[in-house]
Design an enzyme around this catalytic site. Structure first.
Site, short mmCIF file in Angstrom:
data_model
loop_
_atom_site.label_atom_id
_atom_site.label_comp_id
_atom_site.label_asym_id
_atom_site.label_seq_id
_atom_site.Cartn_x
_atom_site.Cartn_y
_atom_site.Cartn_z
CB VAL A 242 5.45 -4.36 -2.51
CG1 VAL A 242 6.47 -4.39 -1.38
CG2 VAL A 242 5.52 -3.05 -3.26
CG HIS B 212 -1.86 -1.09 1.37
ND1 HIS B 212 -1.82 -2.00 2.40
CD2 HIS B 212 -2.92 -1.44 0.60
CE1 HIS B 212 -2.81 -2.86 2.26
NE2 HIS B 212 -3.49 -2.55 1.18
CG ASP C 216 -5.66 -6.87 -5.81
OD1 ASP C 216 -6.30 -7.85 -5.40
OD2 ASP C 216 -4.87 -6.22 -5.09
N GLY D 62 -2.61 -1.38 -7.37
CA GLY D 62 -1.49 -2.32 -7.40
C GLY D 62 -1.68 -3.41 -8.45
CD GLN D 63 2.08 -6.43 -12.39
OE1 GLN D 63 2.95 -5.59 -12.58
NE2 GLN D 63 2.28 -7.73 -12.57
P1 AMP Z 1 -6.48 -3.79 -0.57
O1 AMP Z 1 -6.31 -3.06 0.70
O2 AMP Z 1 -6.08 -5.22 -0.52
O3 AMP Z 1 -7.85 -3.57 -1.17
O4 AMP Z 1 -5.47 -3.13 -1.61
C1 AMP Z 1 -5.47 -1.76 -1.86
C2 AMP Z 1 -4.55 -1.48 -3.02
O5 AMP Z 1 -3.24 -1.93 -2.70
C3 AMP Z 1 -4.96 -2.22 -4.30
O6 AMP Z 1 -4.74 -1.38 -5.42
C4 AMP Z 1 -4.01 -3.40 -4.31
O7 AMP Z 1 -3.76 -3.92 -5.60
C5 AMP Z 1 -2.77 -2.78 -3.72
N1 AMP Z 1 -1.87 -3.81 -3.17
C6 AMP Z 1 -2.20 -4.81 -2.32
N2 AMP Z 1 -1.13 -5.60 -2.08
C7 AMP Z 1 -0.11 -5.10 -2.82
C8 AMP Z 1 1.26 -5.47 -3.02
N3 AMP Z 1 1.80 -6.52 -2.43
N4 AMP Z 1 2.02 -4.70 -3.84
C9 AMP Z 1 1.47 -3.61 -4.48
N5 AMP Z 1 0.21 -3.21 -4.32
C10 AMP Z 1 -0.58 -3.94 -3.51
#
Ligand code: AMP
Length: 285
Positions: free
Chosen positions: A176, A37, A150, A147-148
């Protein structure tokens, strides 16, 4: 750093930034913030004057038997981390304000949402596109970073933004990872020790595919087989899907001629955790 919970107040604040021509960079999240994030926050800050992170565990994107109730919500710690990393505003709305009584509207991207994660999580992407468009309308960002990790979500959001002429530039940040390759995820905290030891295999098989692609292999069936046999050897997770698809249409490819998304989803056997990962071959999302 400001913490705003009221959508009307948030919108008012953001409109005044728009009026002053101050660029808003936005990172929507469900909280339990980790380095993944934060990398998106850093990207948002590069392109903007004001950075906003939303923290909202959106019930509409969870299926009836999914982990909505147990999803981690370390809100105070999240605020501390975000502030330290230079976030200007946290927007943390309440469900009763996002989906009040008599709420009846849904944003639905068709076709590309029925495959990959959409096949096993019916309605998930409708929940995602609806909340993201609502958040865009409240936060009024110039750019938003996803993030890639998803990957299908990125493709779906880009489709929605193009199709509906939403005036927000979409940026994508790389996945990441933990030092052993596991993609960072708020859901990794569910993993048992046993599972945690084995799940780096999910990415190492994808790395193997990258190597074979670099050596010239273009047959999707052959590349897919490599991942399949690597995962078959795993004891603590089962494969939900392994797909090699076009990055715009999400349709399966036979031969990789342009850019391909190699996407996988697995479910662990002890903690029943769903993990996704991907690599993109021959280009970017
Ligand atoms: P989430 O809180 O899981 O809904 O994710 C919020 C944002 O963070 C989304 O755009 C995800 O794709 C991104 N995200 C989650 N995990 C990672 C990661 N390991 N690396 C990069 N972006 C991430």
């Amino acid at each position: 750093m400001k913490i705003i919970t009221d959508p009307r107040e948030m919108q008012k604040v953001c409109i005044s930034f728009n009026d002053k021509k101050r660029k808003i960079g936005f990172v929507p999240t469900m909280g339990a913030l980790h380095e993944g994030h934060l990398s998106l926050l850093h990207k948002a800050r590069e392109f903007s004057d004001i950075s906003v992170i939303s923290i909202y565990v959106n019930p509409a994107q969870f299926g009836p038997n999914e982990d909505l109730a147990k999803y981690p919500r370390p809100f105070d710690k999240d605020c501390e981390i975000a502030e330290k990393e230079g976030c200007d505003i946290i927007f943390a709305p309440k469900s009763e304000d996002m989906y009040p009584e008599n709420y009846h509207t849904k944003v639905s991207v068709e076709d590309i949402t029925t495959r990959l994660c959409g096949a096993s999580r019916p309605g998930h992407f409708d929940g995602v596109t609806t909340i993201v468009l609502k958040l865009f309308t409240i936060v009024r960002p110039d750019i938003a970073v996803f993030g890639q990790k998803d990957a299908q979500q990125v493709v779906v959001i880009k489709r929605m933004v193009d199709d509906l002429n939403v005036p927000v530039a979409i940026e994508v940040g790389p996945v990441v990872r933990e030092p052993d390759g596991l993609a960072m995820s708020s859901r990794n905290s569910y993993l048992t020790e046993n599972e945690r030891r084995e799940v780096p295999l999910i990415f190492s098989a994808l790395q193997q595919v990258e190597k074979e692609y670099e050596r010239g292999e273009r047959s999707a069936a052959k590349l897919r087989k490599g991942i399949e046999s690597a995962y078959r050897a795993a004891h603590s997770f089962k494969t939900e899907y392994i797909e090699i698809v076009d990055t715009i249409t999400i349709t399966p490819l036979d031969q990789i001629e342009t850019t391909a998304l190699v996407a996988v989803a697995c479910r662990t056997t002890e903690s029943n955790t769903r993990l996704i990962d991907n690599v993109v071959l021959g280009g970017t999302l």
